[in-house]
Design a protein around this motif. Structure first.
Motif, PDB file in Angstrom:
ATOM      1  N   ASP A   1      -7.887  -5.242   4.455  1.00 16.24           N
ATOM      2  CA  ASP A   1      -8.697  -4.184   5.051  1.00 16.24           C
ATOM      3  C   ASP A   1      -7.957  -3.554   6.229  1.00 16.24           C
ATOM      4  O   ASP A   1      -7.654  -4.204   7.219  1.00 16.24           O
ATOM      5  N   ARG A   9     -17.279   4.267  -2.677  1.00 15.73           N
ATOM      6  CA  ARG A   9     -16.059   3.837  -3.364  1.00 15.73           C
ATOM      7  C   ARG A   9     -15.922   4.548  -4.705  1.00 15.73           C
ATOM      8  O   ARG A   9     -14.820   4.838  -5.149  1.00 15.73           O
ATOM      9  N   SER A 108      -9.371   2.642   1.143  1.00 15.85           N
ATOM     10  CA  SER A 108      -9.285   2.256  -0.269  1.00 15.85           C
ATOM     11  C   SER A 108      -9.643   3.400  -1.214  1.00 15.85           C
ATOM     12  O   SER A 108      -9.509   3.256  -2.430  1.00 15.85           O
TER      13      SER A 108
ATOM     14  N   GLN B  38       1.575   0.570  -3.002  1.00 15.27           N
ATOM     15  CA  GLN B  38       0.175   0.736  -3.361  1.00 15.27           C
ATOM     16  C   GLN B  38      -0.185  -0.296  -4.421  1.00 15.27           C
ATOM     17  O   GLN B  38       0.323  -0.233  -5.553  1.00 15.27           O
ATOM     18  N   GLN B  42      -6.135   0.207  -4.595  1.00  9.18           N
ATOM     19  CA  GLN B  42      -6.124   0.288  -3.130  1.00  9.18           C
ATOM     20  C   GLN B  42      -5.350   1.521  -2.678  1.00  9.18           C
ATOM     21  O   GLN B  42      -4.608   2.119  -3.458  1.00  9.18           O
TER      22      GLN B  42
END
Lengths: 115, 113
Positions: A1, A9, A108, B38, B42
Motif C-alpha cells: 500500500d 476499485r 492501485s 508493475q 497494481q
C-alpha cells in the motif's frame, strides 16, 4: 500500500453514462497525476495538478473528460457520455513536488468497464 | 521525450540473478534513468533511478553504461514476487517542470519456480 487511495476499485457502466473516480493522495503531496492504461500497454499520461492548479492536459483528455482538485487535496476524474473505448485502468499518482526528479507513488487504480 | 527500447519479455528462474536491459541511444546529458515495475492488478512502483554512476538499493541495482546509451536493471535473486512488467523511463527534470513520467511498453518478466 503506497498510501495513494483510489475509489472505486472497479466500475461497470453502460455506454452513455457518466462516471466519476476519486483519488486521495498521500498527505502533503502537492503534485497529482492521472494516467490511463489499457491492456498490454504502459500507462498514458492524462493530466497533472500542482496543488489545486491543473497545469498540463494531454491531448488524450477529450472534452468528455474533466479533472478537478479542489483545495489541493483529493482529486476527481469525471468521464461524461462514456464510450466503450474508455474502458481502461485509471491510475492516480502523487509526489511531494519539491523537485522534479522525485519518484511517483501510484494508487492501485480504478478499472472501468463500459458495456 | 527521449525513447527507450526494452525487450518485450524475459524469463528467469527463481533465486537466479536477472539482468533487464534498456537501450536509450538518444539520451541527453540531463536525462535521469528511472525504473518502475508493475505487479499484476497494481499501479506501478518505483524501483531505482540514476544519472551516471551505478546505483544500488534494497530492491535492485542499476548499471549504467559509460556512454549512457544503455542501462541494465539487476535483480540479484529473483523471487516469484518479482514477476512484473518493468519500465525503463528517461526523465529530464529541468524541462517542463511537471515531473511526469512517460511510459513505454516495458519488459514482462516471468519467474519460474
Amino acid at each position: 500500500d503506497t498510501g495513494v487511495s483510489q475509489n472505486p476499485r472497479h466500475k461497470i457502466t453502460k455506454r452513455g453514462q457518466n462516471v466519476t473516480f476519486r483519488c486521495d493522495p498521500i498527505s502533503e503531496h502537492n503534485r497529482l497525476y492521472w494516467y490511463r492504461q489499457t491492456l498490454g500497454q504502459g500507462p498514458e499520461f492524462l493530466t497533472y495538478f500542482q496543488n489545486e492548479a491543473q497545469l498540463e492536459k494531454s491531448r488524450l483528455l477529450s472534452d468528455r473528460f474533466s479533472a478537478e482538485r479542489p483545495k489541493g487535496s483529493f482529486s476527481t476524474l469525471e468521464i461524461q457520455r462514456t464510450e466503450q473505448g474508455d474502458s481502461a485502468m485509471y491510475l492516480c499518482a502523487t509526489n511531494p513536488g519539491q523537485t522534479t526528479n522525485e519518484k511517483l507513488f501510484f494508487g492501485s487504480g480504478t478499472q472501468l468497464s463500459v458495456l | 521525450d527521449a525513447k527507450t527500447t526494452q525487450p518485450n519479455s524475459m524469463e528467469s528462474n527463481e533465486e537466479e540473478p536477472v539482468h533487464l536491459p534498456c537501450n536509450h541511444s538518444t539520451i541527453s546529458g540531463t536525462d535521469y534513468i528511472h525504473w518502475y515495475r508493475q505487479l499484476p492488478s497494481q499501479g506501478p512502483e518505483y524501483v531505482i533511478h540514476g544519472l551516471t554512476s551505478n546505483v544500488n538499493n534494497r530492491m535492485a541495482s542499476l548499471a549504467i553504461a559509460e556512454d549512457r546509451k544503455s542501462s541494465t536493471l539487476i535483480l540479484h535473486r529473483a523471487t516469484l514476487r518479482d514477476a512484473a512488467v518493468y519500465y525503463c523511463i528517461l526523465r529530464d527534470p529541468p524541462s517542463g517542470n511537471t515531473g511526469k513520467l512517460i511510459f513505454g511498453q516495458g519488459t514482462t518478466l516471468q519467474v519460474k519456480p
